[in-house]
Design a protein around this motif. Structure first.
Motif, PDB file in Angstrom:
ATOM      1  N   MET A   5      48.751  48.233  35.145  1.00  0.00           N
ATOM      2  CA  MET A   5      47.722  47.788  34.196  1.00  0.00           C
ATOM      3  C   MET A   5      46.370  48.344  34.619  1.00  0.00           C
ATOM      4  SD  MET A   5      48.875  43.828  33.572  1.00  0.00           S
ATOM      5  CE  MET A   5      47.602  43.511  32.355  1.00  0.00           C
ATOM      6  N   ASP A   6      46.078  49.559  34.210  1.00  0.00           N
ATOM      7  CA  ASP A   6      44.786  50.166  34.534  1.00  0.00           C
ATOM      8  C   ASP A   6      43.693  49.718  33.571  1.00  0.00           C
ATOM      9  OD1 ASP A   6      45.917  51.521  36.652  1.00  0.00           O
ATOM     10  OD2 ASP A   6      46.456  53.245  35.420  1.00  0.00           O
ATOM     11  N   GLU A   7      44.116  49.217  32.400  1.00  0.00           N
ATOM     12  CA  GLU A   7      43.160  48.751  31.410  1.00  0.00           C
ATOM     13  C   GLU A   7      42.418  47.506  31.907  1.00  0.00           C
ATOM     14  OE1 GLU A   7      43.609  48.218  26.655  1.00  0.00           O
ATOM     15  OE2 GLU A   7      44.963  47.017  27.869  1.00  0.00           O
ATOM     16  N   ARG A   8      41.151  47.430  31.569  1.00  0.00           N
ATOM     17  CA  ARG A   8      40.374  46.258  31.980  1.00  0.00           C
ATOM     18  C   ARG A   8      40.878  45.014  31.254  1.00  0.00           C
ATOM     19  NH1 ARG A   8      33.846  45.637  32.211  1.00  0.00           N
ATOM     20  NH2 ARG A   8      34.145  47.630  33.264  1.00  0.00           N
ATOM     21  N   TYR A   9      41.063  43.936  32.031  1.00  0.00           N
ATOM     22  CA  TYR A   9      41.438  42.669  31.407  1.00  0.00           C
ATOM     23  C   TYR A   9      40.739  41.520  32.112  1.00  0.00           C
ATOM     24  CZ  TYR A   9      44.968  42.046  35.150  1.00  0.00           C
ATOM     25  OH  TYR A   9      45.617  41.898  36.348  1.00  0.00           O
ATOM     26  N   VAL A  10      40.735  40.368  31.428  1.00  0.00           N
ATOM     27  CA  VAL A  10      39.969  39.211  31.899  1.00  0.00           C
ATOM     28  C   VAL A  10      40.869  37.991  31.995  1.00  0.00           C
ATOM     29  CG1 VAL A  10      37.924  37.775  31.549  1.00  0.00           C
ATOM     30  CG2 VAL A  10      37.967  40.119  30.646  1.00  0.00           C
ATOM     31  N   LEU A  11      40.850  37.340  33.134  1.00  0.00           N
ATOM     32  CA  LEU A  11      41.435  36.011  33.276  1.00  0.00           C
ATOM     33  C   LEU A  11      40.326  35.021  32.952  1.00  0.00           C
ATOM     34  CD1 LEU A  11      43.348  36.525  36.646  1.00  0.00           C
ATOM     35  CD2 LEU A  11      44.256  36.775  34.324  1.00  0.00           C
ATOM     36  N   GLN A  12      40.457  34.352  31.810  1.00  0.00           N
ATOM     37  CA  GLN A  12      39.361  33.528  31.294  1.00  0.00           C
ATOM     38  C   GLN A  12      39.487  32.071  31.705  1.00  0.00           C
ATOM     39  OE1 GLN A  12      39.851  34.435  27.009  1.00  0.00           O
ATOM     40  NE2 GLN A  12      37.803  35.360  27.110  1.00  0.00           N
ATOM     41  N   ASN A  13      38.373  31.489  32.123  1.00  0.00           N
ATOM     42  CA  ASN A  13      38.247  30.048  32.324  1.00  0.00           C
ATOM     43  C   ASN A  13      39.280  29.499  33.304  1.00  0.00           C
ATOM     44  OD1 ASN A  13      36.901  27.577  31.798  1.00  0.00           O
ATOM     45  ND2 ASN A  13      38.481  26.980  30.324  1.00  0.00           N
ATOM     46  N   ALA A  14      39.523  30.234  34.379  1.00  0.00           N
ATOM     47  CA  ALA A  14      40.428  29.755  35.431  1.00  0.00           C
ATOM     48  C   ALA A  14      39.651  28.882  36.408  1.00  0.00           C
ATOM     49  CB  ALA A  14      41.052  30.943  36.154  1.00  0.00           C
ATOM     50  N   GLN A  15      40.272  27.817  36.857  1.00  0.00           N
ATOM     51  CA  GLN A  15      39.592  26.860  37.734  1.00  0.00           C
ATOM     52  C   GLN A  15      39.977  27.079  39.192  1.00  0.00           C
ATOM     53  OE1 GLN A  15      40.272  22.737  36.786  1.00  0.00           O
ATOM     54  NE2 GLN A  15      38.826  21.996  38.316  1.00  0.00           N
ATOM     55  N   PHE A  16      38.986  27.250  40.046  1.00  0.00           N
ATOM     56  CA  PHE A  16      39.215  27.349  41.483  1.00  0.00           C
ATOM     57  C   PHE A  16      39.527  25.963  42.046  1.00  0.00           C
ATOM     58  CE2 PHE A  16      36.645  30.995  40.396  1.00  0.00           C
ATOM     59  CZ  PHE A  16      37.148  32.021  41.181  1.00  0.00           C
ATOM     60  N   VAL A  17      40.143  25.913  43.220  1.00  0.00           N
ATOM     61  CA  VAL A  17      40.463  24.612  43.815  1.00  0.00           C
ATOM     62  C   VAL A  17      39.211  23.864  44.247  1.00  0.00           C
ATOM     63  CG1 VAL A  17      42.801  25.213  44.552  1.00  0.00           C
ATOM     64  CG2 VAL A  17      40.870  25.716  46.056  1.00  0.00           C
ATOM     65  N   THR A  18      38.084  24.557  44.315  1.00  0.00           N
ATOM     66  CA  THR A  18      36.812  23.899  44.620  1.00  0.00           C
ATOM     67  C   THR A  18      36.236  23.177  43.409  1.00  0.00           C
ATOM     68  OG1 THR A  18      35.725  26.014  44.175  1.00  0.00           O
ATOM     69  CG2 THR A  18      36.191  25.477  46.478  1.00  0.00           C
ATOM     70  N   GLY A  19      36.821  23.435  42.228  1.00  0.00           N
ATOM     71  CA  GLY A  19      36.425  22.691  41.032  1.00  0.00           C
ATOM     72  C   GLY A  19      35.719  23.489  39.958  1.00  0.00           C
ATOM     73  N   HIS A  20      35.059  24.598  40.308  1.00  0.00           N
ATOM     74  CA  HIS A  20      34.332  25.339  39.282  1.00  0.00           C
ATOM     75  C   HIS A  20      35.259  26.352  38.606  1.00  0.00           C
ATOM     76  CE1 HIS A  20      34.131  28.252  42.579  1.00  0.00           C
ATOM     77  NE2 HIS A  20      33.794  29.180  41.691  1.00  0.00           N
ATOM     78  N   SER A  21      34.894  26.718  37.384  1.00  0.00           N
ATOM     79  CA  SER A  21      35.686  27.655  36.594  1.00  0.00           C
ATOM     80  C   SER A  21      34.938  28.971  36.432  1.00  0.00           C
ATOM     81  CB  SER A  21      36.009  27.064  35.220  1.00  0.00           C
ATOM     82  OG  SER A  21      36.812  25.902  35.341  1.00  0.00           O
ATOM     83  N   ALA A  22      35.687  30.038  36.209  1.00  0.00           N
ATOM     84  CA  ALA A  22      35.075  31.362  36.089  1.00  0.00           C
ATOM     85  C   ALA A  22      36.004  32.300  35.339  1.00  0.00           C
ATOM     86  CB  ALA A  22      34.770  31.938  37.473  1.00  0.00           C
ATOM     87  N   ASP A  23      35.460  33.427  34.933  1.00  0.00           N
ATOM     88  CA  ASP A  23      36.243  34.558  34.435  1.00  0.00           C
ATOM     89  C   ASP A  23      36.370  35.580  35.553  1.00  0.00           C
ATOM     90  OD1 ASP A  23      36.266  33.329  31.990  1.00  0.00           O
ATOM     91  OD2 ASP A  23      35.317  34.986  30.896  1.00  0.00           O
ATOM     92  N   ILE A  24      37.537  36.143  35.700  1.00  0.00           N
ATOM     93  CA  ILE A  24      37.763  37.202  36.682  1.00  0.00           C
ATOM     94  C   ILE A  24      38.176  38.457  35.930  1.00  0.00           C
ATOM     95  CG2 ILE A  24      39.132  37.948  38.670  1.00  0.00           C
ATOM     96  CD1 ILE A  24      39.368  35.008  39.450  1.00  0.00           C
ATOM     97  N   VAL A  25      37.410  39.517  36.105  1.00  0.00           N
ATOM     98  CA  VAL A  25      37.656  40.769  35.386  1.00  0.00           C
ATOM     99  C   VAL A  25      38.320  41.752  36.340  1.00  0.00           C
ATOM    100  CG1 VAL A  25      36.620  42.608  34.009  1.00  0.00           C
ATOM    101  CG2 VAL A  25      35.578  40.315  34.017  1.00  0.00           C
ATOM    102  N   ILE A  26      39.429  42.345  35.879  1.00  0.00           N
ATOM    103  CA  ILE A  26      40.237  43.242  36.713  1.00  0.00           C
ATOM    104  C   ILE A  26      40.397  44.589  36.004  1.00  0.00           C
ATOM    105  CG2 ILE A  26      42.519  43.580  37.761  1.00  0.00           C
ATOM    106  CD1 ILE A  26      42.653  40.433  37.811  1.00  0.00           C
ATOM    107  N   GLU A  27      40.212  45.654  36.765  1.00  0.00           N
ATOM    108  CA  GLU A  27      40.377  47.005  36.226  1.00  0.00           C
ATOM    109  C   GLU A  27      40.811  47.938  37.347  1.00  0.00           C
ATOM    110  OE1 GLU A  27      37.976  50.062  33.280  1.00  0.00           O
ATOM    111  OE2 GLU A  27      36.820  48.835  34.678  1.00  0.00           O
TER     112      GLU A  27
END
Length: 366
Positions: free
Chosen positions: A1-23
């Motif tokens: 998967m060389d195409e850019r993709y986003v894991l949206q609104n994933a929650q870390f075990v510390t409690g905050h949520s984020a998007d992680i962009v992978i390319e």
């Protein structure tokens, strides 16, 4: 998967949520939830995310019975991005395990069994002639990036009449090679005090929560002083659940005395995966959730702590620029029956369920 993709609104075990962009395999951005930009968006709402789970004690050489299994079955299919084979192979066959690992997506490392025959039979240290120093040295030279330590199983059924002598030999080999030991403990002889006294800082003590007569707690549930001394020396504690090596009762003793958690692992192979009591790393993690450990501490035991012991910190973090190895999982409220190696059954109200992995940049569902 060389195409850019986003894991949206994933929650870390510390409690905050984020998007992680992978390319191009790498994490290129960590940003606020719903703000990541990519051609493909994967909604992770309701899921936790961590660096990829690491199982520090498995048996992944499929040809061996009873202690063997297929790599993907105990790896990415279970939400585990990195497995460490715990001495299935000695110098006779470590090349075979190394040769097959690249056929699978799961990251694989190994401990080298000090017995050249490995687990081709289960009394591999009953004959000291099977410890071949030249073969060990040659294996460490050829597979230095693959082998992370030396494995020695010290229990009556393995060592026969040799007592603690195989561990003394292993200690000498460890000093000659600068390789740490993973030491399996079980039934006596040899007695547990003789075994533990030979462990040094950065060695791994696996099966420390077993309830065999030769265990690490006294009759009143207190940890033996030799055990506490080993912890003070920096000996690393590894669960290594297995078919016979995890007890809820002993785990509760350890928690009462604030021992652990260093790393949680399965000692998984085909039989205890299909028939229990192990089933999966997630099932073992759910047992520690039942025992009352915080989720962050549990997940650290299969991410940060394991990666740091391996001296591969990139496998235990989520950082821009790193190759992406991640696990997506859910903590689900449900009635679940958990069983330990003693047949002790506990009814839990929550379980940890893997939902997906990113393995070297590639997203896969579990």
């Amino acid at each position: 998967m060389d195409e850019r993709y986003v894991l949206q609104n994933a929650q870390f075990v510390t409690g905050h949520s984020a998007d992680i962009v992978i390319e191009n395999q790498k994490i290129i951005e960590i940003t606020n939830a719903w703000k990541g930009v990519g051609a493909l968006k994967i909604d992770c709402s309701g899921l936790h995310i961590s660096s990829g789970w690491i199982d520090l004690h498995v048996h992944a050489f499929n040809e061996l019975e009873p202690y063997g299994d297929q790599i993907e079955e105990i790896g990415i299919k279970q939400g585990v991005t990195t497995i460490v084979d715990a001495g299935s192979c000695g110098s006779d066959r470590i090349a075979d395990l190394s040769a097959i690992k690249d056929s699978f997506k799961t990251n694989v490392f190994a401990f080298l069994n000090i017995s050249r025959i490995g687990l081709s039979r289960t009394d591999e240290l009953s004959n000291l002639d099977w410890i071949n120093e030249e073969g060990i040295m040659n294996s460490l030279h050829l597979f230095h990036e693959f082998i992370v330590g030396l494995k020695v199983r010290i229990s009556k059924s393995v060592v026969g009449n040799n007592g603690v002598e195989p561990l003394r030999v292993a200690r000498d080999l460890s000093k000659k090679t600068s390789m740490p030991l993973m030491v399996h403990i079980g039934s006596s002889p040899p007695p547990i005090d003789e075994v533990i006294s030979l462990l040094e800082g950065n060695d791994i003590l696996t099966h420390y929560l077993n309830d065999k007569p030769n265990n690490l707690f006294d009759s009143e549930g207190n940890p033996l002083q030799i055990f506490l001394d080993a912890i003070d020396r920096g000996v690393h504690l590894n669960v290594g659940h297995g078919t016979e090596s995890f007890s809820f009762k002993v785990a509760e003793m350890a928690k009462t005395h604030k021992i652990g958690l260093h790393t949680i692992s399965t000692d998984i192979y085909r039989s205890n995966r299909l028939n229990g009591p192990v089933f999966s790393l997630a099932n073992v993690l759910s047992k520690f959730l039942y025992l009352g450990y915080p989720l962050e501490e549990i997940i650290n035991a299969v991410t940060i702590n394991a990666a740091n012991w391996l001296r591969k910190p990139h496998l235990g973090r989520i950082k821009i620029g790193d190759i992406a190895n991640l696990t997506l999982f859910k903590v689900q409220s449900s009635q679940i029956t958990l069983i330990d190696s003693e047949g002790d059954i506990r009814e839990a109200k929550k379980e940890i369920i893997p939902k997906g992995v990113v393995i070297n940049g590639e997203f896969l569902t579990c």
